[in-house]
Design a protein around this motif. Structure first.
Motif, short mmCIF file in Angstrom:
data_model
loop_
_atom_site.label_atom_id
_atom_site.label_comp_id
_atom_site.label_asym_id
_atom_site.label_seq_id
_atom_site.Cartn_x
_atom_site.Cartn_y
_atom_site.Cartn_z
N CYS A 10 0.83 -1.20 0.00
CA CYS A 10 0.00 0.00 0.00
C CYS A 10 0.86 1.25 0.00
O CYS A 10 1.84 1.35 0.75
CB CYS A 10 -0.91 0.00 1.23
SG CYS A 10 -1.94 1.49 1.27
N GLY A 12 -0.87 4.28 0.14
CA GLY A 12 -1.79 5.32 0.59
C GLY A 12 -1.15 6.18 1.68
O GLY A 12 -0.06 5.87 2.19
N GLY A 13 -1.87 7.25 2.06
CA GLY A 13 -1.31 8.22 3.00
C GLY A 13 -0.84 7.62 4.31
O GLY A 13 0.30 7.84 4.74
N ASP A 14 -1.71 6.85 4.97
CA ASP A 14 -1.35 6.31 6.28
C ASP A 14 -0.19 5.33 6.20
O ASP A 14 0.74 5.38 7.01
CB ASP A 14 -2.55 5.60 6.92
CG ASP A 14 -3.59 6.60 7.42
OD1 ASP A 14 -3.21 7.72 7.77
OD2 ASP A 14 -4.78 6.24 7.43
N CYS A 15 -0.25 4.45 5.22
CA CYS A 15 0.83 3.46 5.09
C CYS A 15 2.15 4.14 4.70
O CYS A 15 3.22 3.77 5.18
CB CYS A 15 0.45 2.37 4.09
SG CYS A 15 -0.85 1.28 4.71
N CYS A 48 -4.61 2.21 -2.02
CA CYS A 48 -5.08 2.12 -0.62
C CYS A 48 -6.02 0.93 -0.54
O CYS A 48 -6.91 0.78 -1.36
CB CYS A 48 -5.82 3.40 -0.21
SG CYS A 48 -6.58 3.30 1.42
N PHE A 49 -5.84 0.11 0.48
CA PHE A 49 -6.69 -1.07 0.63
C PHE A 49 -7.93 -0.80 1.48
O PHE A 49 -8.80 -1.65 1.60
CB PHE A 49 -5.91 -2.20 1.31
CG PHE A 49 -4.81 -2.77 0.46
CD1 PHE A 49 -5.08 -3.45 -0.71
CD2 PHE A 49 -3.49 -2.63 0.86
CE1 PHE A 49 -4.06 -3.98 -1.48
CE2 PHE A 49 -2.45 -3.16 0.10
CZ PHE A 49 -2.75 -3.83 -1.08
N GLY A 50 -7.98 0.36 2.14
CA GLY A 50 -9.12 0.66 3.00
C GLY A 50 -8.98 0.10 4.41
O GLY A 50 -9.92 0.13 5.19
N GLY A 51 -7.82 -0.40 4.76
CA GLY A 51 -7.58 -0.87 6.13
C GLY A 51 -6.48 -0.02 6.75
O GLY A 51 -5.57 -0.54 7.42
N CYS A 52 -6.60 1.29 6.56
CA CYS A 52 -5.50 2.23 6.82
C CYS A 52 -4.97 2.18 8.26
O CYS A 52 -3.77 2.33 8.48
CB CYS A 52 -5.94 3.64 6.47
SG CYS A 52 -6.84 3.75 4.91
N ASN A 57 0.03 -2.19 5.14
CA ASN A 57 -0.64 -3.36 4.60
C ASN A 57 0.03 -3.86 3.32
O ASN A 57 0.39 -3.06 2.45
CB ASN A 57 -2.11 -3.02 4.30
CG ASN A 57 -2.90 -2.81 5.58
OD1 ASN A 57 -2.90 -3.67 6.45
ND2 ASN A 57 -3.57 -1.69 5.69
S1 FES Z 1 -3.29 3.90 3.47
FE1 FES Z 1 -2.72 1.80 3.40
S2 FES Z 1 -4.63 0.79 3.55
FE2 FES Z 1 -5.18 2.88 3.33
#
Ligand code: FES
Length: 112
Positions: A10, A12-15, A48-52, A57
């Protein structure tokens, strides 16, 4: 010969905040050392997988392994699972909600 695996990290922002960019690069490097032609495993980024909240992830398709809270320290075991068909790294599984996992598998299973 076993089916080629696709590993998604992932981005995405959080990851990303937790270091998924470096984790992706290191995983890719470790895999290239063992599987230079990407015959067994290919690594890709995923939006993003939606499990942020459970990041970082990493998913393995078609094995349907959804690894969460992955750190650099987990990479050797993950690489072993991928290249040598070792056991799944169970401690990293089943952390996100089941419906999040199902959504990801239905997307990854889709031929489009
Ligand atoms: S940022 Fe990684 S699952 Fe959403």
């Amino acid at each position: 010969m076993s089916e080629q695996k696709l590993v998604y990290v992932c981005e995405g922002g959080d990851c990303s905040e937790k270091g998924s960019g470096d984790l992706h690069d290191n995983l890719k490097e470790m895999l290239q050392a063992k599987d230079p032609s990407e015959e067994k495993v290919r690594v890709r980024r995923y939006p993003c997988f939606g499990g942020c909240e459970c990041g970082i992830n990493v998913t393995v398709w078609p094995d349907r392994l959804f690894y969460s809270e992955v750190t650099e320290a987990d990479l050797p075991e993950i690489v072993d699972q991928l290249v040598a068909d070792g056991p799944a790294v169970e401690r990293l599984c089943n952390k996100v909600q089941p419906d999040v996992e199902e959504m990801v598998w239905s997307l990854l299973d889709s031929p489009y």
